[in-house]
Design a protein around this motif. Structure first.
Motif, PDB file in Angstrom:
ATOM      1  N   MET A 190       0.840  -1.088   0.047  1.00  0.00           N
ATOM      2  CA  MET A 190       0.036  -0.104   0.095  1.00  0.00           C
ATOM      3  C   MET A 190       0.863   1.109  -0.219  1.00  0.00           C
ATOM      4  O   MET A 190       2.175   1.012   0.610  1.00  0.00           O
ATOM      5  N   THR A 191       0.608   2.255  -0.667  1.00  0.00           N
ATOM      6  CA  THR A 191       1.321   3.685  -0.718  1.00  0.00           C
ATOM      7  C   THR A 191       0.441   4.733  -0.233  1.00  0.00           C
ATOM      8  O   THR A 191      -0.765   4.652  -0.577  1.00  0.00           O
ATOM      9  N   GLU A 192       1.193   5.702   0.397  1.00  0.00           N
ATOM     10  CA  GLU A 192       0.423   6.787   0.649  1.00  0.00           C
ATOM     11  C   GLU A 192       0.139   7.852  -0.763  1.00  0.00           C
ATOM     12  O   GLU A 192       0.632   7.372  -1.619  1.00  0.00           O
ATOM     13  N   PRO A 193      -0.874   8.578  -0.455  1.00  0.00           N
ATOM     14  CA  PRO A 193      -1.146   9.194  -1.919  1.00  0.00           C
ATOM     15  C   PRO A 193       0.016  10.250  -2.284  1.00  0.00           C
ATOM     16  O   PRO A 193       0.861  10.607  -1.663  1.00  0.00           O
ATOM     17  N   THR A 194       0.180  10.225  -3.823  1.00  0.00           N
ATOM     18  CA  THR A 194       1.300  11.084  -4.275  1.00  0.00           C
ATOM     19  C   THR A 194       0.870  12.651  -4.251  1.00  0.00           C
ATOM     20  O   THR A 194      -0.132  12.843  -4.365  1.00  0.00           O
ATOM     21  N   VAL A 195       1.989  13.027  -3.780  1.00  0.00           N
ATOM     22  CA  VAL A 195       1.885  14.508  -3.334  1.00  0.00           C
ATOM     23  C   VAL A 195       2.698  15.234  -4.270  1.00  0.00           C
ATOM     24  O   VAL A 195       4.023  14.743  -4.687  1.00  0.00           O
ATOM     25  N   ILE A 196       2.311  16.103  -5.112  1.00  0.00           N
ATOM     26  CA  ILE A 196       3.022  17.066  -5.946  1.00  0.00           C
ATOM     27  C   ILE A 196       3.623  18.193  -5.163  1.00  0.00           C
ATOM     28  O   ILE A 196       3.013  19.115  -4.825  1.00  0.00           O
ATOM     29  N   THR A 225       8.114  21.991  -7.087  1.00  0.00           N
ATOM     30  CA  THR A 225       8.945  21.856  -8.216  1.00  0.00           C
ATOM     31  C   THR A 225       8.514  21.003  -9.276  1.00  0.00           C
ATOM     32  O   THR A 225       8.901  20.868 -10.484  1.00  0.00           O
ATOM     33  N   GLY A 226       7.004  20.424  -8.895  1.00  0.00           N
ATOM     34  CA  GLY A 226       6.361  19.538  -9.987  1.00  0.00           C
ATOM     35  C   GLY A 226       6.695  17.946  -9.767  1.00  0.00           C
ATOM     36  O   GLY A 226       6.111  17.408 -10.376  1.00  0.00           O
ATOM     37  N   GLU A 227       7.685  17.933  -9.114  1.00  0.00           N
ATOM     38  CA  GLU A 227       8.144  16.513  -8.847  1.00  0.00           C
ATOM     39  C   GLU A 227       7.080  15.626  -8.053  1.00  0.00           C
ATOM     40  O   GLU A 227       6.348  16.506  -7.075  1.00  0.00           O
ATOM     41  N   ARG A 228       6.851  14.591  -8.261  1.00  0.00           N
ATOM     42  CA  ARG A 228       5.716  13.812  -7.499  1.00  0.00           C
ATOM     43  C   ARG A 228       6.513  13.056  -6.729  1.00  0.00           C
ATOM     44  O   ARG A 228       7.301  12.389  -6.674  1.00  0.00           O
ATOM     45  N   ARG A 229       5.827  12.740  -5.163  1.00  0.00           N
ATOM     46  CA  ARG A 229       6.492  12.020  -4.310  1.00  0.00           C
ATOM     47  C   ARG A 229       5.482  11.270  -3.575  1.00  0.00           C
ATOM     48  O   ARG A 229       4.400  11.603  -3.330  1.00  0.00           O
ATOM     49  N   ILE A 230       5.803  10.029  -3.064  1.00  0.00           N
ATOM     50  CA  ILE A 230       5.031   9.218  -2.210  1.00  0.00           C
ATOM     51  C   ILE A 230       5.847   9.129  -0.796  1.00  0.00           C
ATOM     52  O   ILE A 230       7.236   8.553  -0.948  1.00  0.00           O
TER      53      ILE A 230
END
Length: 94
Positions: free
Chosen positions: A51-57, A60-65
């Motif tokens: 399971m992953t936490e929701p993606t945060v933008i 900088t535009g980079e997506r991070r989990i």
């Protein structure tokens, strides 16, 4: 089709993480971005359940989990670990 060295290296790193995780008690929480990317690849290959936490933008535009939680290694994942171990043993004997 030839695989590029970087793809083979990434695949090898994914299998190393899979083997590492297979020796741990579940669930395993990962917050290292490189490990999370490998976990996503392994999950998409149906080698583990996570399971992953929701993606945060980020700005900088980079997506991070932030976190991935590995809950199980699938039967396919265990078979892949066994095949990889057997291949390594065979290669070492040559």
């Amino acid at each position: 089709m030839k695989r590029s060295p970087s793809r083979m290296s990434h695949a090898s790193e994914c299998y190393e993480l899979l083997e590492f995780l297979s020796r741990r008690q579940m669930p395993v929480v990962c917050s290292e971005p490189d490990d999370i990317h490998k976990i996503l690849a392994l999950r998409s290959a149906s080698l583990l359940q996570a399971m992953t936490e929701p993606t945060v933008i980020l700005r900088t535009g980079e997506r991070r989990i932030a976190r991935a939680i590995v809950t199980a290694i699938t039967a396919e994942g265990r078979a892949a670990c066994m095949t990889r171990s057997a291949t390594a043993l065979t290669g070492a004997r040559r």
